[in-house]
Design a protein around this motif. Structure first.
Motif, PDB file in Angstrom:
ATOM      1  N   THR A 194       0.818  -1.221   0.000  1.00  0.00           N
ATOM      2  CA  THR A 194       0.000   0.000   0.000  1.00  0.00           C
ATOM      3  C   THR A 194       0.846   1.263   0.000  1.00  0.00           C
ATOM      4  O   THR A 194       0.440   2.294  -0.525  1.00  0.00           O
ATOM      5  CB  THR A 194      -0.915   0.033   1.238  1.00  0.00           C
ATOM      6  N   HIS A 195       2.046   1.192   0.629  1.00  0.00           N
ATOM      7  CA  HIS A 195       2.929   2.354   0.728  1.00  0.00           C
ATOM      8  C   HIS A 195       4.310   1.983   0.198  1.00  0.00           C
ATOM      9  O   HIS A 195       4.942   1.050   0.697  1.00  0.00           O
ATOM     10  CB  HIS A 195       3.067   2.824   2.176  1.00  0.00           C
ATOM     11  N   VAL A 196       4.760   2.723  -0.810  1.00  0.00           N
ATOM     12  CA  VAL A 196       6.098   2.527  -1.368  1.00  0.00           C
ATOM     13  C   VAL A 196       6.991   3.624  -0.792  1.00  0.00           C
ATOM     14  O   VAL A 196       6.798   4.810  -1.054  1.00  0.00           O
ATOM     15  CB  VAL A 196       6.078   2.603  -2.906  1.00  0.00           C
ATOM     16  N   VAL A 197       7.968   3.211   0.013  1.00  0.00           N
ATOM     17  CA  VAL A 197       8.881   4.148   0.678  1.00  0.00           C
ATOM     18  C   VAL A 197      10.260   3.984   0.070  1.00  0.00           C
ATOM     19  O   VAL A 197      10.820   2.890   0.062  1.00  0.00           O
ATOM     20  CB  VAL A 197       8.927   3.876   2.200  1.00  0.00           C
ATOM     21  N   ARG A 198      10.832   5.064  -0.450  1.00  0.00           N
ATOM     22  CA  ARG A 198      12.158   4.987  -1.071  1.00  0.00           C
ATOM     23  C   ARG A 198      12.761   6.380  -1.153  1.00  0.00           C
ATOM     24  O   ARG A 198      12.123   7.382  -0.835  1.00  0.00           O
ATOM     25  CB  ARG A 198      12.062   4.352  -2.457  1.00  0.00           C
ATOM     26  N   GLY A 199      14.014   6.445  -1.615  1.00  0.00           N
ATOM     27  CA  GLY A 199      14.737   7.707  -1.680  1.00  0.00           C
ATOM     28  C   GLY A 199      14.217   8.648  -2.749  1.00  0.00           C
ATOM     29  O   GLY A 199      13.603   8.222  -3.733  1.00  0.00           O
ATOM     30  N   VAL A 200      14.479   9.928  -2.547  1.00  0.00           N
ATOM     31  CA  VAL A 200      13.985  10.967  -3.450  1.00  0.00           C
ATOM     32  C   VAL A 200      14.562  10.837  -4.851  1.00  0.00           C
ATOM     33  O   VAL A 200      14.002  11.363  -5.824  1.00  0.00           O
ATOM     34  CB  VAL A 200      14.301  12.367  -2.860  1.00  0.00           C
ATOM     35  N   GLU A 201      15.684  10.106  -5.002  1.00  0.00           N
ATOM     36  CA  GLU A 201      16.276   9.933  -6.325  1.00  0.00           C
ATOM     37  C   GLU A 201      15.348   9.181  -7.283  1.00  0.00           C
ATOM     38  O   GLU A 201      15.535   9.227  -8.499  1.00  0.00           O
ATOM     39  CB  GLU A 201      17.631   9.212  -6.225  1.00  0.00           C
ATOM     40  N   TYR A 202      14.343   8.492  -6.739  1.00  0.00           N
ATOM     41  CA  TYR A 202      13.384   7.764  -7.581  1.00  0.00           C
ATOM     42  C   TYR A 202      12.159   8.608  -7.944  1.00  0.00           C
ATOM     43  O   TYR A 202      11.280   8.135  -8.673  1.00  0.00           O
ATOM     44  CB  TYR A 202      12.923   6.487  -6.870  1.00  0.00           C
ATOM     45  N   LEU A 203      12.101   9.817  -7.471  1.00  0.00           N
ATOM     46  CA  LEU A 203      10.929  10.661  -7.698  1.00  0.00           C
ATOM     47  C   LEU A 203      10.681  10.892  -9.185  1.00  0.00           C
ATOM     48  O   LEU A 203       9.555  10.788  -9.671  1.00  0.00           O
ATOM     49  CB  LEU A 203      11.117  12.001  -6.975  1.00  0.00           C
ATOM     50  N   TYR A 223       2.870   6.905  -2.428  1.00  0.00           N
ATOM     51  CA  TYR A 223       4.316   7.084  -2.507  1.00  0.00           C
ATOM     52  C   TYR A 223       4.820   7.961  -1.370  1.00  0.00           C
ATOM     53  O   TYR A 223       4.222   8.989  -1.038  1.00  0.00           O
ATOM     54  CB  TYR A 223       4.714   7.708  -3.837  1.00  0.00           C
ATOM     55  N   VAL A 224       5.940   7.517  -0.792  1.00  0.00           N
ATOM     56  CA  VAL A 224       6.600   8.287   0.263  1.00  0.00           C
ATOM     57  C   VAL A 224       8.082   8.364  -0.099  1.00  0.00           C
ATOM     58  O   VAL A 224       8.851   7.435   0.163  1.00  0.00           O
ATOM     59  CB  VAL A 224       6.428   7.608   1.648  1.00  0.00           C
ATOM     60  N   HIS A 225       8.465   9.463  -0.740  1.00  0.00           N
ATOM     61  CA  HIS A 225       9.873   9.627  -1.131  1.00  0.00           C
ATOM     62  C   HIS A 225      10.629  10.405  -0.059  1.00  0.00           C
ATOM     63  O   HIS A 225      10.167  11.454   0.395  1.00  0.00           O
ATOM     64  CB  HIS A 225       9.966  10.328  -2.491  1.00  0.00           C
ATOM     65  N   LEU A 226      11.770   9.857   0.330  1.00  0.00           N
ATOM     66  CA  LEU A 226      12.528  10.393   1.461  1.00  0.00           C
ATOM     67  C   LEU A 226      13.652  11.314   0.994  1.00  0.00           C
ATOM     68  O   LEU A 226      14.295  11.053  -0.024  1.00  0.00           O
ATOM     69  CB  LEU A 226      13.119   9.247   2.281  1.00  0.00           C
ATOM     70  N   PRO A 227      13.915  12.382   1.738  1.00  0.00           N
ATOM     71  CA  PRO A 227      14.978  13.322   1.366  1.00  0.00           C
ATOM     72  C   PRO A 227      16.360  12.680   1.459  1.00  0.00           C
ATOM     73  O   PRO A 227      16.542  11.674   2.154  1.00  0.00           O
ATOM     74  CB  PRO A 227      14.825  14.453   2.392  1.00  0.00           C
ATOM     75  N   HIS A 228      17.317  13.270   0.765  1.00  0.00           N
ATOM     76  CA  HIS A 228      18.696  12.784   0.832  1.00  0.00           C
ATOM     77  C   HIS A 228      19.240  12.892   2.254  1.00  0.00           C
ATOM     78  O   HIS A 228      18.831  13.766   3.035  1.00  0.00           O
ATOM     79  CB  HIS A 228      19.606  13.607  -0.088  1.00  0.00           C
ATOM     80  N   ILE A 229      20.190  12.019   2.575  1.00  0.00           N
ATOM     81  CA  ILE A 229      21.005  12.183   3.785  1.00  0.00           C
ATOM     82  C   ILE A 229      22.374  12.646   3.312  1.00  0.00           C
ATOM     83  O   ILE A 229      23.012  11.980   2.493  1.00  0.00           O
ATOM     84  CB  ILE A 229      21.139  10.860   4.566  1.00  0.00           C
ATOM     85  N   THR A 230      22.822  13.786   3.794  1.00  0.00           N
ATOM     86  CA  THR A 230      24.094  14.338   3.342  1.00  0.00           C
ATOM     87  C   THR A 230      25.094  14.439   4.487  1.00  0.00           C
ATOM     88  O   THR A 230      24.724  14.403   5.669  1.00  0.00           O
ATOM     89  CB  THR A 230      23.913  15.745   2.738  1.00  0.00           C
ATOM     90  N   LYS A 231      26.350  14.575   4.100  1.00  0.00           N
ATOM     91  CA  LYS A 231      27.385  14.897   5.082  1.00  0.00           C
ATOM     92  C   LYS A 231      27.294  16.381   5.412  1.00  0.00           C
ATOM     93  O   LYS A 231      26.577  17.132   4.755  1.00  0.00           O
ATOM     94  CB  LYS A 231      28.757  14.551   4.501  1.00  0.00           C
TER      95      LYS A 231
END
Length: 466
Positions: A194-203, A223-231
C-alpha cells in the motif's frame, strides 16, 4: 547496511506498525553483476539487531512468496509478455557497443543521454526474423510520446512530468532478468503493497512506474519519497567514499537503539523538541506528515550525544554485560567491574571509549607534578605533598575500605587539618590516576583499586613530588 537503506527500512516498518499493517522483506537481486556474497545475511542481521521485525520474508514465509526476486523470474516473464502483446513494451535489438557509442557521443556534446528509440517501430516481420536468427534483445517500456503523467507524493506533493521527457526505460534484460524498474512494480502489486517508501532519487522515475500500473490496470500505491542524507559538507553519504555503514557504527561503539533513534530523526521530527526515542516510542509517534522535504545532515557529533543518552538510560546490569566486552582483560580479572561500570556509565558517549577511560586502573602513566596545582581546589604542589605525606599513615590505619567510609574519614581528616575537602581529595585523585579528569572521585577510585594498590600509588606520587 548503508545508512540510507536502513532509514528506508525503518520508516517502512514504522508506517506499517503505526497503522497496524504488515512489513514484508523482499530481496531485490535482479542485478546479478552487483550481487555480493553474504549480503542477504547482512540484511537479516541488521534488521534483527535494529529490532525491525518483518512479518514475511525469505526466512519467514507467508502468502506472498517467493521473496527473492531472482526466484520470481517466471512470474515476471508472464507480465512482460502481456506488455509486449498489448504494445506497451517492445523488443530492442541494439547492440551494447552501439548504445555505448550513443552515450559517449551525448557525453561529448554535454547532453543528457536518452535512447533514440530505433527499435520502437520495428515491424512484426522484422522482429520475427531477428528472433528466428537468435539475436539477443532487451525489452523497453513504450512511453507515450505526448501528454503528462502526474502523481501525488506524501512528502513532495503533486508531481507532474511531461511524457516527452521520459525515456523508454529497460524492463527486461537479455540475461532473462527483469530490471528493478519493472520487477518492483509487479511485486508491489502482487504483494498488496500500500505504501512505497524509497529515496527521493526515484521521484523523477515514478511517472514511468505509474504508466506501467495503468498499462496493467492496477491500483497505484501511495508514494513516500525520502529526502537525501548528506554529510555536513553537503555531499551525499556514500559507501564508496568510506562513509560509515550500520555495521561500522556498531564497531565504533554506538548502540543499535541509538543509531535507530538518530536515523529516525534524519528526515522526520515529532513536532516538538524531543530527540530521545525508543523503537516503541517511534512506532507510537511516527507520522508520514512529519517527514521533511529538505535534505537531512548526518552529524556524528549529534549521534554521539544521542548514544550517550541511551547508554545512561540502560539498566546497570545490562550496561555491565555490554561494557565488559570493552574492558581490558587485566581489569576484568582483578577489579570489581560492576563498581567500575557504575562510575563510567554516566560519563561515556561511545562504548569504544571505555579502554582509554579505564587505562589508569591498570597503570598510572607518567605525569607532571604541575597537575597538583589547582586554584579552585585550593591545591598546590607543596600542599599536595604535605597532604599525601599525612594521608599515607592515616589511610594505612583504615580497616573498612569502602567509598562511603573513606570519604567520611577523609572529610574528617581535612577538618582536623584545617583545610578544604578538595585540598585533600584533589591530590589523592591525581596520585591514584595521574589524570586531571577521571570517572569517579578519589575515594570511589580508591575503593576499586583496593587498599594495597592505593597505598602503593601514594608512595609513587610522593617520589614524584620529592
Amino acid at each position: 547496511m548503508h545508512i540510507g537503506n536502513l532509514r528506508t527500512a525503518l520508516y517502512s516498518y514504522l508506517i506499517a506498525r503505526h497503522n497496524n499493517g504488515q512489513f514484508i522483506l523482499r530481496i531485490e537481486d535482479t542485478d546479478q553483476k552487483r550481487y555480493v556474497q553474504g549480503a542477504i545475511d547482512l540484511i537479516y542481521d541488521s534488521l534483527k539487531i535494529s529490532k525491525i521485525y518483518y512479518d514475511e520474508g525469505p526466512d519467514k514465509p507467508g502468502k506472498f512468496g517467493p521473496y527473492i526476486q531472482s526466484e520470481r523470474k517466471e512470474i515476471y516473464k508472464k507480465y512482460i509478455d502481456y506488455l509486449l502483446e498489448k504494445g506497451f513494451a517492445y523488443r530492442c535489438f541494439c547492440k551494447k557497443e552501439e548504445l555505448e557509442r550513443q552515450r559517449e557521443e551525448s557525453k561529448r556534446l554535454g547532453e543528457h543521454y536518452e535512447y533514440n528509440r530505433k527499435c520502437r517501430s520495428l515491424s512484426r516481420e522484422e522482429i520475427s526474423k531477428r528472433l528466428s536468427s537468435g539475436e539477443q534483445f532487451i525489452v523497453r517500456q513504450k512511453i507515450p510520446e505526448s501528454g503528462v503523467t502526474s502523481f501525488d507524493d506524501a512528502v513532495f506533493g503533486r508531481i507532474s512530468i511531461a511524457n516527452e521527457l521520459l525515456d523508454d526505460q529497460v524492463l527486461f534484460k537479455s540475461d532473462g532478468y527483469p530490471t528493478y524498474n519493472f520487477a518492483h512494480v509487479v511485486d508491489d502489486h502482487l504483494m498488496n503493497i500500500t505504501h512505497v517508501v524509497r529515496g527521493v532519487e526515484y521521484l523523477s522515475s515514478t511517472p514511468k512506474y505509474n504508466l506501467l500500473y495503468m498499462d496493467f490496470g492496477w491500483e497505484i500505491p501511495k508514494y513516500v519519497h525520502l529526502p537525501h542524507i548528506t554529510k555536513e559538507s553537503g555531499k551525499k553519504l556514500s559507501k564508496r567514499e568510506g562513509d560509515a555503514s550500520f555495521q561500522e557504527l556498531l564497531k565504533r561503539g554506538y548502540l543499535p537503539e541509538a543509531i535507530i533513534n538518530y536515523i529516525a530523526l534524519l528526515g522526520w521530527n515529532p513536532g516538538d523538541e524531543r530527540e530521545f526515542f525508543t523503537i516503541e516510542d517511534l512506532i507510537k509517534e511516527f507520522r508520514i506528515e512529519r517527514i521533511n522535504k529538505s535534505s537531512a545532515i548526518f552529524s556524528l557529533k549529534k549521534l554521539k550525544w544521542i548514544n550517550g543518552e541511551h547508554i545512561r538510560k540502560l539498566p546497570l546490569e545490562k550496561f555491565v554485560s555490554i561494557a565488559l566486552e570493552y574492558f581490558p582483560k587485566t581489569i576484568s580479572k582483578s577489579l570489581n567491574t560492576e563498581k567500575i561500570s557504575r562510575l563510567i556509565q554516566p560519563r561515556i558517549e561511545r562504548l569504544t571509549d571505555i579502554p582509554d577511560i579505564l587505562a589508569f586502573f591498570i597503570k598510572v602513566q607518567e605525569y607532571s607534578p604541575e597537575l597538583y596545582n589547582h586554584k579552585k581546589m585550593k591545591s598546590t604542589v607543596d600542599s599536595s605533598k604535605e597532604m599525601l605525606e599525612k594521608m599515607y599513615p592515616f589511610l594505612q590505619n583504615i580497616e573498612e575500605w569502602s567509598n562511603n567510609n573513606l570519604y567520611q574519614k577523609l572529610v574528617q581528616f581535612a577538618k582536623e587539618s584545617d583545610v578544604k575537602n578538595s585540598t585533600v581529595l584533589w591530590p589523592l585523585r591525581i596520585a591514584l590516576s595521574g589524570l586531571q579528569s577521571t570517572p569517579g572521585g578519589a575515594t570511589e577510585i580508591a575503593e576499586i583499586l583496593g587498599k594495597k594498590e592505593t597505598i602503593r600509588r601514594i608512595e609513587d606520587a610522593l617520589n614524584i613530588l620529592k
